[in-house]
Design a protein around this motif. Structure first.
Motif, mmCIF file in Angstrom:
data_model
loop_
_atom_site.group_PDB
_atom_site.id
_atom_site.type_symbol
_atom_site.label_atom_id
_atom_site.label_comp_id
_atom_site.label_asym_id
_atom_site.label_seq_id
_atom_site.Cartn_x
_atom_site.Cartn_y
_atom_site.Cartn_z
ATOM 1 N N TYR A 138 19.639 -0.422 -3.309
ATOM 2 C CA TYR A 138 21.052 -0.810 -3.255
ATOM 3 C C TYR A 138 21.856 -0.230 -4.412
ATOM 4 O O TYR A 138 23.033 0.051 -4.264
ATOM 5 N N LEU A 139 21.204 -0.025 -5.573
ATOM 6 C CA LEU A 139 21.916 0.623 -6.677
ATOM 7 C C LEU A 139 22.249 2.066 -6.311
ATOM 8 O O LEU A 139 23.281 2.595 -6.717
ATOM 9 N N GLU A 140 21.365 2.700 -5.530
ATOM 10 C CA GLU A 140 21.690 4.044 -5.054
ATOM 11 C C GLU A 140 22.864 3.998 -4.087
ATOM 12 O O GLU A 140 23.736 4.853 -4.092
ATOM 13 N N ARG A 141 22.854 2.964 -3.246
ATOM 14 C CA ARG A 141 23.949 2.853 -2.284
ATOM 15 C C ARG A 141 25.299 2.683 -2.959
ATOM 16 O O ARG A 141 26.307 3.166 -2.453
ATOM 17 N N GLN A 161 31.371 -3.834 -11.371
ATOM 18 C CA GLN A 161 31.640 -4.445 -10.082
ATOM 19 C C GLN A 161 30.733 -3.873 -9.001
ATOM 20 O O GLN A 161 30.304 -4.577 -8.095
ATOM 21 N N ARG A 162 30.400 -2.572 -9.110
ATOM 22 C CA ARG A 162 29.482 -2.004 -8.123
ATOM 23 C C ARG A 162 28.077 -2.582 -8.287
ATOM 24 O O ARG A 162 27.387 -2.827 -7.295
ATOM 25 N N VAL A 163 27.674 -2.846 -9.544
ATOM 26 C CA VAL A 163 26.386 -3.518 -9.757
ATOM 27 C C VAL A 163 26.427 -4.912 -9.123
ATOM 28 O O VAL A 163 25.470 -5.334 -8.465
ATOM 29 N N ALA A 164 27.552 -5.601 -9.305
ATOM 30 C CA ALA A 164 27.675 -6.949 -8.738
ATOM 31 C C ALA A 164 27.555 -6.905 -7.215
ATOM 32 O O ALA A 164 26.953 -7.794 -6.601
ATOM 33 N N ILE A 165 28.112 -5.853 -6.590
ATOM 34 C CA ILE A 165 27.985 -5.710 -5.139
ATOM 35 C C ILE A 165 26.516 -5.472 -4.778
ATOM 36 O O ILE A 165 25.972 -6.096 -3.876
ATOM 37 N N ALA A 166 25.847 -4.578 -5.539
ATOM 38 C CA ALA A 166 24.431 -4.304 -5.284
ATOM 39 C C ALA A 166 23.605 -5.577 -5.453
ATOM 40 O O ALA A 166 22.715 -5.866 -4.650
ATOM 41 N N ARG A 167 23.925 -6.343 -6.487
ATOM 42 C CA ARG A 167 23.175 -7.580 -6.738
ATOM 43 C C ARG A 167 23.265 -8.520 -5.541
ATOM 44 O O ARG A 167 22.267 -9.117 -5.125
ATOM 45 N N ALA A 168 24.474 -8.625 -4.973
ATOM 46 C CA ALA A 168 24.649 -9.494 -3.809
ATOM 47 C C ALA A 168 23.926 -8.917 -2.582
ATOM 48 O O ALA A 168 23.290 -9.645 -1.829
ATOM 49 N N LEU A 169 24.001 -7.591 -2.421
ATOM 50 C CA LEU A 169 23.385 -6.965 -1.238
ATOM 51 C C LEU A 169 21.867 -7.080 -1.259
ATOM 52 O O LEU A 169 21.228 -7.133 -0.203
ATOM 53 N N CYS A 170 21.276 -7.106 -2.455
ATOM 54 C CA CYS A 170 19.815 -7.199 -2.576
ATOM 55 C C CYS A 170 19.252 -8.394 -1.808
ATOM 56 O O CYS A 170 18.131 -8.345 -1.311
#
Lengths: 258, 219
Positions: A138-141, A161-170
């Motif tokens: 997800y971090l790649e995404r 904020q992109r990390v926060a999105i990745a964190r939620a998507l995980c």
């Protein structure tokens, strides 16, 4: 095991197939009536943008969906499961509902990778190696795999904020809630976050976004909700919403921000 | 008796001073953590009870606590060793102060941290252990080290319940030598020798905390 059975039985009386179904929701802060008879239905794969003047209750509305705010009257269903202040296994329901906050709320004492794996390991019980694989994916995404070992404060706002999105998507949520995800960002960083959100929408993620980014709304929203004074004043597909707003307050609002 | 001889004589009591300090910490740290966390989480009557216990230990003079537990508990059939009474009274008094550092550190965290933990589906206890406490520890450390130094100095009181600590030894020596000036000067030096390394260690830790915050602040 027992808890699963519990949820199963509660959701057996499935009210609807909607991803999120909000039925005459009412909420008060003390004597202040923040949400007044709000009805909103979101089908799986739909993207809804919620906008409105500040204090209109839009953040409160999406924070009720994962019960960061408690409502007093009305019902909320997520894939047929009712969420209410009385829900016992609230933490289990929240695992399926991702949330992205205005101020990111990353954990400053953990690295980017650890931010993403924390809930996978501790809430889902997934082994470290596997959790890190998911996080890397997800971090790649969100296009920041190279920042994995850094701490949040070493990143720019847009990166955070992109990390926060990745964190939620995980957590592989069924629904994603965005609470003004770009409001705290410098203008040049807004687009990198919106691009990630647009991609997510194109992939069919069910999304509810509180935002004033009308360009984003025009591009991805299936439906735009306009709130004022705790009510949904108007709801329409973007074309209609922008071309022919029905309500006077919507027209005034659009006149101010467009 | 030379100054050095007096100092060596005083350090006969170092064992007692050290064990009261260490046992005192063994009471202080758990008390501070448990009651600080409880005060942060509870409301209503439970919070009142928690606050009352903290205030009892925090607001009573240590010397009175020492006398009460050393001289009055035996009258109701509870006999505790001098070291135990000293460690408990001093430790819980310091722990009472420490609990306020714990509570303040927890309360000063951004509420968004707890919300993010909740939104990810963590249990409340997991949020406390994995998100709140690790961040709060950083804010608490300097206070805890200061209180550790307070505790070392506070142990001087235990000489009043017949424990042979450094202060008690100094009293003995001064009575034998008729040299209160030399003996008590030596006692001051003795406490300085014990406390100063702790002060330096405290400063080092404070600096480390500050540095890690600064480097994390760089972009």
């Amino acid at each position: 095991m027992q808890v699963d059975a519990l949820i199963g039985s509660r959701c057996a009386s499935q009210r609807s197939e909607a991803a999120v179904d909000i039925v005459s929701l009412n909420k008060w802060y003390g004597t202040f009536h923040v949400l007044r008879d709000v009805d909103l239905r979101v089908e799986p794969g739909q993207q809804i943008v919620i906008c409105g003047p500040s204090g209109s209750g839009k953040s409160t509305l999406i924070r009720c969906i994962n019960q960061l705010e408690r409502h007093q009257r009305g019902q909320i269903f997520i894939h047929g499961c009712e969420v209410s202040p009385k829900t016992r296994a609230l933490h289990e329901l929240r695992r399926d509902v991702g949330m992205v906050f205005q101020h990111f709320n990353l954990f400053p004492h953990l690295t980017v990778l650890q931010n993403c794996t924390l809930a996978l390991r501790r809430a889902r019980g997934i082994a470290r190696q596997e959790a890190e694989d998911v996080a890397r994916h997800y971090l790649e995404r969100v296009r920041i795999p190279e920042q994995m070992g850094k701490y949040p404060s070493q990143l720019s706002g847009g990166q955070q904020q992109r990390v926060a999105i990745a964190r939620a998507l995980c957590m592989r949520p069924k629904v994603m809630l965005f609470d003004e995800p770009t409001s705290a960002l410098d203008p040049e960083m807004i687009n990198e976050v919106l691009d990630v959100m647009i991609e997510l929408a194109r992939d069919g993620m069910t999304m509810l976004c509180v935002t004033h980014e009308m360009g984003f709304a025009r591009k991805v929203a299936d439906s735009i909700v306009f709130m004022d004074g705790g009510r949904i004043v108007e709801q329409a597909p973007p074309l209609e919403f922008f071309a022919n707003p029905q309500n006077e307050r919507t027209r005034t609002f659009l006149g101010q921000i467009l | 008796m030379s100054f050095v001889d007096i100092l060596i004589g005083i350090f006969d009591g170092f064992g007692v001073t050290a064990s009261v300090t260490l046992w005192g910490m063994a009471y202080a740290v758990p008390f501070a953590l448990v009651f600080g966390i409880l005060q942060h989480f509870t409301t209503g009557p439970v919070r009142f009870a928690v606050t009352s216990i903290i205030e009892f230990w925090r607001s009573s003079p240590v010397i009175v606590l020492l006398f009460v537990f050393y001289y009055t508990l035996p009258t109701i059939g509870i006999t505790l060793s001098g070291i135990t009474v000293a460690a408990m009274a001093l430790g819980l008094n310091i722990g009472g102060y420490g609990s306020q550092a714990v509570r303040a550190a927890l309360q000063s965290l951004d509420p968004g941290q707890v919300e993010a933990g909740k939104a990810l589906g963590l249990r409340r206890i997991q949020i406390l252990m994995l998100i709140e406490l690790p961040q709060a520890f950083k804010a608490m450390t300097p206070t805890f080290i200061n209180q550790f130094i307070q505790l070392i100095k506070g142990t001087a009181l235990v000489s009043l319940i017949t424990l042979t600590d450094m202060t008690f030894r100094a009293k003995e020596i001064s009575q034998l030598q008729y040299d209160p000036v030399g003996t008590y000067t030596a006692l001051l030096v003795a406490y300085f020798i014990v406390c100063y390394p702790a002060t330096i260690f405290g400063r080092w830790v404070e600096k480390r905390v500050a540095i890690s915050e600064r480097t994390q602040g760089e972009i």
